[in-house]
Scaffold this motif. Structure first.
Motif, PDB file in Angstrom:
ATOM      1  N   TYR A 156       8.381   4.445 -14.877  1.00 15.76           N
ATOM      2  CA  TYR A 156       6.831   4.312 -14.968  1.00 15.76           C
ATOM      3  C   TYR A 156       6.303   5.014 -16.226  1.00 15.76           C
ATOM      4  O   TYR A 156       6.768   6.217 -16.308  1.00 15.76           O
ATOM      5  CB  TYR A 156       6.389   4.717 -13.343  1.00 15.76           C
ATOM      6  CG  TYR A 156       4.898   4.665 -13.420  1.00 15.76           C
ATOM      7  CD1 TYR A 156       4.453   3.405 -12.883  1.00 15.76           C
ATOM      8  CD2 TYR A 156       4.065   5.785 -13.675  1.00 15.76           C
ATOM      9  CE1 TYR A 156       3.056   3.390 -12.588  1.00 15.76           C
ATOM     10  CE2 TYR A 156       2.812   5.450 -13.541  1.00 15.76           C
ATOM     11  CZ  TYR A 156       2.358   4.319 -13.093  1.00 15.76           C
ATOM     12  OH  TYR A 156       0.867   4.376 -13.031  1.00 15.76           O
ATOM     13  N   TYR A 157       5.657   4.464 -16.919  1.00 12.85           N
ATOM     14  CA  TYR A 157       5.262   5.302 -18.121  1.00 12.85           C
ATOM     15  C   TYR A 157       3.638   5.469 -18.123  1.00 12.85           C
ATOM     16  O   TYR A 157       2.686   4.641 -17.536  1.00 12.85           O
ATOM     17  CB  TYR A 157       5.562   4.448 -19.379  1.00 12.85           C
ATOM     18  CG  TYR A 157       6.708   3.893 -19.421  1.00 12.85           C
ATOM     19  CD1 TYR A 157       7.611   4.732 -20.096  1.00 12.85           C
ATOM     20  CD2 TYR A 157       7.664   2.842 -19.134  1.00 12.85           C
ATOM     21  CE1 TYR A 157       8.993   4.342 -20.299  1.00 12.85           C
ATOM     22  CE2 TYR A 157       8.820   2.305 -19.130  1.00 12.85           C
ATOM     23  CZ  TYR A 157       9.473   3.302 -19.781  1.00 12.85           C
ATOM     24  OH  TYR A 157      10.786   2.899 -19.985  1.00 12.85           O
ATOM     25  N   TRP A 158       3.269   6.795 -18.558  1.00 13.19           N
ATOM     26  CA  TRP A 158       1.924   6.921 -18.999  1.00 13.19           C
ATOM     27  C   TRP A 158       1.707   6.606 -20.334  1.00 13.19           C
ATOM     28  O   TRP A 158       2.404   6.807 -21.241  1.00 13.19           O
ATOM     29  CB  TRP A 158       1.656   8.471 -18.899  1.00 13.19           C
ATOM     30  CG  TRP A 158       1.400   8.920 -17.268  1.00 13.19           C
ATOM     31  CD1 TRP A 158       1.420   8.171 -16.283  1.00 13.19           C
ATOM     32  CD2 TRP A 158       1.200  10.272 -16.898  1.00 13.19           C
ATOM     33  NE1 TRP A 158       1.507   8.920 -15.069  1.00 13.19           N
ATOM     34  CE2 TRP A 158       1.293  10.271 -15.343  1.00 13.19           C
ATOM     35  CE3 TRP A 158       1.091  11.369 -17.526  1.00 13.19           C
ATOM     36  CZ2 TRP A 158       1.295  11.289 -14.777  1.00 13.19           C
ATOM     37  CZ3 TRP A 158       0.911  12.529 -16.881  1.00 13.19           C
ATOM     38  CH2 TRP A 158       1.053  12.655 -15.506  1.00 13.19           C
ATOM     39  N   LYS A 215      -4.457  11.382 -21.667  1.00 14.24           N
ATOM     40  CA  LYS A 215      -3.849  10.133 -21.088  1.00 14.24           C
ATOM     41  C   LYS A 215      -4.747   9.026 -21.219  1.00 14.24           C
ATOM     42  O   LYS A 215      -5.889   9.349 -20.664  1.00 14.24           O
ATOM     43  CB  LYS A 215      -3.465  10.496 -19.508  1.00 14.24           C
ATOM     44  CG  LYS A 215      -2.918   9.622 -18.800  1.00 14.24           C
ATOM     45  CD  LYS A 215      -2.602   9.653 -17.343  1.00 14.24           C
ATOM     46  CE  LYS A 215      -2.292   8.417 -16.659  1.00 14.24           C
ATOM     47  NZ  LYS A 215      -2.008   9.119 -15.025  1.00 14.24           N
ATOM     48  N   ALA A 275      -1.550   3.645 -17.975  1.00 14.21           N
ATOM     49  CA  ALA A 275      -0.176   3.798 -17.477  1.00 14.21           C
ATOM     50  C   ALA A 275       0.322   2.249 -17.499  1.00 14.21           C
ATOM     51  O   ALA A 275      -0.521   1.486 -17.625  1.00 14.21           O
ATOM     52  CB  ALA A 275      -0.601   4.121 -15.662  1.00 14.21           C
ATOM     53  N   ASN A 312       3.565   0.032 -15.748  1.00 15.70           N
ATOM     54  CA  ASN A 312       4.658  -0.364 -14.583  1.00 15.70           C
ATOM     55  C   ASN A 312       5.369  -1.451 -15.030  1.00 15.70           C
ATOM     56  O   ASN A 312       5.121  -2.355 -14.511  1.00 15.70           O
ATOM     57  CB  ASN A 312       3.996  -0.194 -13.364  1.00 15.70           C
ATOM     58  CG  ASN A 312       5.214  -0.242 -12.259  1.00 15.70           C
ATOM     59  OD1 ASN A 312       6.275  -0.090 -12.419  1.00 15.70           O
ATOM     60  ND2 ASN A 312       4.771  -0.113 -10.801  1.00 15.70           N
TER      61      ASN A 312
END
Length: 162
Positions: free
Chosen positions: A17-19, A36, A39, A41
């Protein structure tokens, strides 16, 4: 300070899972970041992307360089297009309203494509379930048919013994 828009990995092993973050290019992959902005996924089909488009455009206008994967995500969500249109507004090639109209038209077209893909995936999944059900039904019928003669032979054998 060179800034990169890149992915910061989270999630457990095998389930990434990436930010999407704006970070100093010298910082570690999963280390300190400036902001940030979204996101990503990749575990869902189609992949789930939550992106603050205006925040991404702000960083792009300030000179942040996206990595290859981040560039693909920004392009998919329209941040690069919005940045391009904002450049046209600054140069006087078009007005703010025209740029917003073009961007909204592009978003609607993109949403239609994504919805069509989701429908096709749901239809393919339903077809696969139906085929599996039919195959299982045929296997059960074959099993019942194979067991039926054995039961009849046993019944005939017991009738002959009496």
């Amino acid at each position: 300070m060179p800034v990169k828009i890149r992915l910061q990995r989270h999630g457990k092993k095998g389930k990434p899972y990436y930010w999407i973050v704006a970070a100093d290019a010298r910082a570690k992959r999963d280390g300190k970041y400036l902001e940030k902005i979204g996101a990503y996924n990749p575990n869902t089909n189609p992949a789930t992307i939550d992106l603050d488009v205006d925040g991404a455009v702000k960083w792009l206008q300030n000179g942040a360089q996206p990595t290859d994967t981040a560039r693909a995500i920004l392009s998919y969500k329209g941040a690069l297009l919005k940045n391009h249109l904002a450049g046209g507004v600054r140069k006087g090639a078009l007005t703010e309203e025209q740029a917003e109209e073009k961007f909204n038209a592009w978003l609607e077209e993109k949403a239609g494509k994504v919805d069509a893909k989701k429908e096709n995936l749901a239809k393919a999944e339903a077809d696969a379930k139906a085929k599996a059900f039919e195959a299982e039904k045929a296997a059960n019928e074959a099993r019942i048919a194979a067991a039926a003669p054995v039961v009849e032979e046993e019944a005939e054998a017991s009738n002959e013994e009496e």
